[in-house]
Design a protein around this motif. Structure first.
Motif, PDB file in Angstrom:
ATOM      1  N   VAL A 100       0.838  -1.148   0.104  1.00 44.88           N
ATOM      2  CA  VAL A 100       0.077  -0.057  -0.083  1.00 44.88           C
ATOM      3  C   VAL A 100       0.784   1.201  -0.108  1.00 44.88           C
ATOM      4  O   VAL A 100       1.888   1.141   0.716  1.00 44.88           O
ATOM      5  CB  VAL A 100      -0.950   0.060   1.170  1.00 44.88           C
ATOM      6  CG1 VAL A 100      -1.619   1.129   1.312  1.00 44.88           C
ATOM      7  CG2 VAL A 100      -1.698  -1.311   1.365  1.00 44.88           C
ATOM      8  N   ARG A 101       0.414   2.260  -0.627  1.00 45.32           N
ATOM      9  CA  ARG A 101       1.287   3.622  -0.759  1.00 45.32           C
ATOM     10  C   ARG A 101       0.627   4.113   0.572  1.00 45.32           C
ATOM     11  O   ARG A 101      -0.800   4.322   0.774  1.00 45.32           O
ATOM     12  CB  ARG A 101       0.751   4.392  -1.807  1.00 45.32           C
ATOM     13  CG  ARG A 101       1.648   3.842  -3.127  1.00 45.32           C
ATOM     14  CD  ARG A 101       3.016   4.089  -3.306  1.00 45.32           C
ATOM     15  NE  ARG A 101       3.349   5.308  -3.409  1.00 45.32           N
ATOM     16  CZ  ARG A 101       4.529   6.237  -3.355  1.00 45.32           C
ATOM     17  NH1 ARG A 101       5.191   5.709  -2.903  1.00 45.32           N
ATOM     18  NH2 ARG A 101       4.621   7.482  -3.856  1.00 45.32           N
ATOM     19  N   TYR A 102       1.772   4.781   1.316  1.00 44.78           N
ATOM     20  CA  TYR A 102       1.110   5.467   2.746  1.00 44.78           C
ATOM     21  C   TYR A 102       1.699   6.919   2.833  1.00 44.78           C
ATOM     22  O   TYR A 102       2.985   7.069   2.838  1.00 44.78           O
ATOM     23  CB  TYR A 102       1.557   4.435   3.926  1.00 44.78           C
ATOM     24  CG  TYR A 102       1.400   5.078   5.257  1.00 44.78           C
ATOM     25  CD1 TYR A 102       0.446   5.840   5.722  1.00 44.78           C
ATOM     26  CD2 TYR A 102       2.566   4.711   6.242  1.00 44.78           C
ATOM     27  CE1 TYR A 102       0.184   6.250   6.792  1.00 44.78           C
ATOM     28  CE2 TYR A 102       2.115   4.822   7.672  1.00 44.78           C
ATOM     29  CZ  TYR A 102       1.053   5.760   7.820  1.00 44.78           C
ATOM     30  OH  TYR A 102       0.793   6.173   9.270  1.00 44.78           O
ATOM     31  N   PHE A 103       0.661   7.668   3.035  1.00 47.03           N
ATOM     32  CA  PHE A 103       0.893   9.265   2.850  1.00 47.03           C
ATOM     33  C   PHE A 103       0.430   9.777   4.205  1.00 47.03           C
ATOM     34  O   PHE A 103      -0.480   9.362   4.503  1.00 47.03           O
ATOM     35  CB  PHE A 103       0.269  10.079   1.862  1.00 47.03           C
ATOM     36  CG  PHE A 103       0.882   9.441   0.394  1.00 47.03           C
ATOM     37  CD1 PHE A 103       2.093   9.916  -0.128  1.00 47.03           C
ATOM     38  CD2 PHE A 103      -0.033   8.588  -0.315  1.00 47.03           C
ATOM     39  CE1 PHE A 103       2.708   9.456  -1.256  1.00 47.03           C
ATOM     40  CE2 PHE A 103       0.532   8.276  -1.561  1.00 47.03           C
ATOM     41  CZ  PHE A 103       1.623   8.660  -2.120  1.00 47.03           C
ATOM     42  N   THR A 104       1.517  10.519   4.874  1.00 45.68           N
ATOM     43  CA  THR A 104       0.889  11.240   6.207  1.00 45.68           C
ATOM     44  C   THR A 104       1.225  12.734   6.185  1.00 45.68           C
ATOM     45  O   THR A 104       1.987  13.334   5.156  1.00 45.68           O
ATOM     46  CB  THR A 104       1.813  10.723   7.250  1.00 45.68           C
ATOM     47  OG1 THR A 104       3.174  11.288   7.213  1.00 45.68           O
ATOM     48  CG2 THR A 104       1.798   9.245   7.390  1.00 45.68           C
ATOM     49  N   THR A 105       0.480  13.522   6.883  1.00 47.24           N
ATOM     50  CA  THR A 105       0.729  14.825   7.393  1.00 47.24           C
ATOM     51  C   THR A 105       1.294  14.860   8.677  1.00 47.24           C
ATOM     52  O   THR A 105       1.210  13.912   9.445  1.00 47.24           O
ATOM     53  CB  THR A 105      -0.559  15.733   7.343  1.00 47.24           C
ATOM     54  OG1 THR A 105      -1.455  15.513   8.350  1.00 47.24           O
ATOM     55  CG2 THR A 105      -1.514  15.384   6.083  1.00 47.24           C
ATOM     56  N   PRO A 106       1.859  15.994   9.019  1.00 46.69           N
ATOM     57  CA  PRO A 106       2.259  16.057  10.518  1.00 46.69           C
ATOM     58  C   PRO A 106       0.905  16.025  11.287  1.00 46.69           C
ATOM     59  O   PRO A 106      -0.303  16.267  10.856  1.00 46.69           O
ATOM     60  CB  PRO A 106       2.652  17.540  10.702  1.00 46.69           C
ATOM     61  CG  PRO A 106       3.093  18.072   9.173  1.00 46.69           C
ATOM     62  CD  PRO A 106       2.160  17.351   8.372  1.00 46.69           C
ATOM     63  N   PHE A 114       4.766  13.881   4.705  1.00 49.73           N
ATOM     64  CA  PHE A 114       5.092  15.266   4.224  1.00 49.73           C
ATOM     65  C   PHE A 114       4.817  16.238   5.342  1.00 49.73           C
ATOM     66  O   PHE A 114       4.123  16.256   6.376  1.00 49.73           O
ATOM     67  CB  PHE A 114       3.658  15.786   3.410  1.00 49.73           C
ATOM     68  CG  PHE A 114       3.481  15.127   2.011  1.00 49.73           C
ATOM     69  CD1 PHE A 114       4.490  15.680   0.958  1.00 49.73           C
ATOM     70  CD2 PHE A 114       3.031  14.039   1.818  1.00 49.73           C
ATOM     71  CE1 PHE A 114       4.644  14.888  -0.353  1.00 49.73           C
ATOM     72  CE2 PHE A 114       2.910  13.246   0.526  1.00 49.73           C
ATOM     73  CZ  PHE A 114       3.688  13.780  -0.499  1.00 49.73           C
ATOM     74  N   ILE A 115       5.917  17.081   5.524  1.00 52.12           N
ATOM     75  CA  ILE A 115       6.105  17.916   6.634  1.00 52.12           C
ATOM     76  C   ILE A 115       6.674  19.369   6.284  1.00 52.12           C
ATOM     77  O   ILE A 115       7.085  19.584   4.839  1.00 52.12           O
ATOM     78  CB  ILE A 115       7.163  17.681   7.650  1.00 52.12           C
ATOM     79  CG1 ILE A 115       8.419  17.408   6.955  1.00 52.12           C
ATOM     80  CG2 ILE A 115       6.721  16.190   8.298  1.00 52.12           C
ATOM     81  CD1 ILE A 115       9.644  17.260   8.025  1.00 52.12           C
ATOM     82  N   GLY A 116       6.161  20.242   7.087  1.00 57.12           N
ATOM     83  CA  GLY A 116       7.072  21.641   6.850  1.00 57.12           C
ATOM     84  C   GLY A 116       8.424  21.655   7.300  1.00 57.12           C
ATOM     85  O   GLY A 116       8.784  20.910   8.038  1.00 57.12           O
TER      86      GLY A 116
END
Ligand code: ME8
Ligand code: MG
Length: 497
Positions: A4-10, A256-258
């Motif tokens: 599975v492709r797994y994407f996150t935000t903070p 994904f983060i700043g």
């Protein structure tokens, strides 16, 4: 079985309501997740909230409510915004949930038993806004090196994580995995940071000073340092301990983060995972900041633009479009409503909106039938554009993907000027039908390509074309003839502002 492709935000702090910076990272991760699903990949997209720690406690005290109440009230503001923005997350994690606390306790116990956690006296400085410890040499003119705000002096007994001993391992890992920290210059920033000695990390707070946190499983007088707690959300949500099978299919993640939280994600987090025996994240992608004028937009500077206001005024898709088109991930960008309006009018009202409305109006007016002029030519054109759109998304450049779609739309608009369907209506009905079919196919393709960024406008275009329900980015043009008799003309997709 496919991974599975797994994407996150903070996971965002619940000390205050969301602003454009939070909206940006969440839209970016949503766009990447939607794109991933549109090319047929099973995808898991996680966002959530960071609810423990001094920052939340202080916000609650200010509001004269409990930290729990502070979190419960604020989490709703995040969830409402994500619903309004069309964010299609698969899960939402709150660090106050049992499923998360259980993982934090299990990892702490494991590291304690392995001897990676020890107790010692701590003397140093602490930045409350960043929730981070610093030693004297970290400070810049006695201020926090990250945010420039005053630090507090602290002296107490605490538990430490032996982070320092993993430094050499981490440096090699980063050097041997070029896609691990992106963009490239952020990787160099982390390597620069690791050139100095790496201190062990203080991971506890005595309850007498701060009780709003997850209790240490091996010492009930302490709670867990909020960053150690928060980072583990990325493995607690997919079920690291409760469902290892599922976890194994989902992990590792693209985070994904700043750029403000680069060190916690590219130093603390990989070392925590390594010590606990988990695989490394696939990628940590650190984007730049939205600025107002020259300053970072932030709750503490009070220069924030409320994303809810933008959505109420201009709709979610136009706002998503602007966030994705205006920032090259990695670089900073300036947010201004004037710039938003300029971009909206040129890209959406004039180019895309106008194309759709002109072509559909002509199909209806001239009662055109489906008949393609030069399928090979247009198939190639659409294929080329689609390849560059995919290359854009694949390299974390939604702005470049959108630029390619804009090129296709502009070509279609020039095709109208060259072929002059209104003149063909008198000269050659046959040629007219072919030209309008070519244009309808381009619109169809463009609608599929923009769907990760503007899901509802994309659906709207497809439904006007009588082709609603198609979401696969790679649908073959000219495979199934469209039925022009069901085409609907409605009000402008993007009315000029
Ligand atoms: O740091 N421009 O939460 P936070 C672009 N809870 N993005 C911005 C931004 C700006 N001006 N301001 C904020 C935390 N962001 C921790 C994270 S993760 C395990 C714990 C975005 O509420 C960007 O993604 O301060 C940044 O990293 C994040 O919001 C910080 O949100
Ligand atoms: Mg912050």
């Amino acid at each position: 079985m496919d991974k599975v492709r797994y994407f996150t935000t903070p996971i965002y702090y619940v000390n205050d309501i969301p602003h454009i910076g939070h909206a940006y990272t969440t839209v970016l991760a949503d766009v990447m997740s939607r794109y991933s699903r549109s090319i047929g990949r099973e995808t898991f997209f996680l966002t959530g909230t960071d609810e423990h720690g001094q920052k939340i406690k202080r916000a609650a005290e200010k509001a004269r409510i409990s930290p729990r109440e502070q979190a419960d009230r604020t989490v709703v503001r995040f969830k409402d915004l994500w619903t309004k923005l069309g964010i299609a997350n698969d899960d939402f994690i709150r660090t106050t949930e049992d499923r998360h606390k259980e993982v934090v306790a299990a990892v702490l116990n494991d590291l304690y038993e392995k001897g990676d956690i020890y107790k010692a006296e701590y003397d140093g400085s602490y930045c409350v806004p960043c929730e981070r410890f610093f030693t004297a040499k970290d400070l810049e003119e006695n201020m926090c090196p990250d945010c420039g705000r005053p630090v507090e002096e602290i002296s107490e007994s605490n538990y430490f994580f032996r982070m320092g001993r993993y430094r050499d391992w981490l440096v090699s890992y980063i050097e041997e995995h070029p896609g691990f920290i992106l963009p490239e210059f952020r990787k160099n920033e982390t390597l620069g940071f690791l050139r100095q000695e790496l201190n062990d990390l203080c991971i506890s707070r005595p309850k007498q000073r701060l009780d709003w946190g997850i209790e240490l499983p091996f010492d009930k007088d302490y709670v867990t340092y909020v960053w150690f707690d928060a980072l583990l959300n990325y493995i607690s949500a997919p079920g690291a301990i409760s469902d290892p099978g599922r976890f194994g299919r989902i992990w590792p993640a693209v985070h994904f983060i700043g750029k403000d939280i680069l060190t916690t994600h590219t130093v603390y987090w990989p070392i925590m995972l390594k010590a606990a025996g988990y695989d490394m994240p696939e990628t940590v992608f650190a984007h730049g900041w939205w600025l107002t004028g020259d300053a970072k937009m932030s709750k503490s500077s009070g220069n924030v633009i409320n994303p809810m206001d933008m959505i109420d005024k201009y709709g979610p898709d136009a706002f998503r479009y602007f966030l994705m088109a205006e920032m090259t991930p990695g670089q900073d960008a300036v947010f201004s409503e004037e710039r938003f309006i300029e971009k909206y009018n040129s890209d959406l009202a004039n180019d895309l909106g106008n194309l759709v409305s002109r072509v559909l109006t002509m199909i209806i007016k001239y009662k055109a039938v489906y008949a393609c002029s030069d399928p090979e030519y247009f198939k190639n054109l659409i294929g080329e554009v689609r390849a560059s759109v995919e290359a854009g998304f694949d390299s974390y450049r939604p702005d470049a993907a959108l630029e390619s779609i804009r090129r296709l739309v502009r070509e279609a608009n020039s095709y109208i000027e060259e072929e002059k369907p209104w003149a063909l209506a008198k000269e050659s009905k046959e040629r007219l039908a072919k030209v309008l079919t070519d244009l309808a196919e381009i619109i169809y393709a463009a609608a599929l390509m923009i769907s990760p960024v503007m899901p509802s406008k994309s659906e709207e275009i497809l439904s006007r074309l009588g082709t609603a329900g198609d979401t696969a980015l790679r649908r073959e043009p000219w495979k199934d003839p469209m039925d022009f008799s069901v085409i609907e003309k409605k009000e402008a997709l993007f009315p000029r502002i």
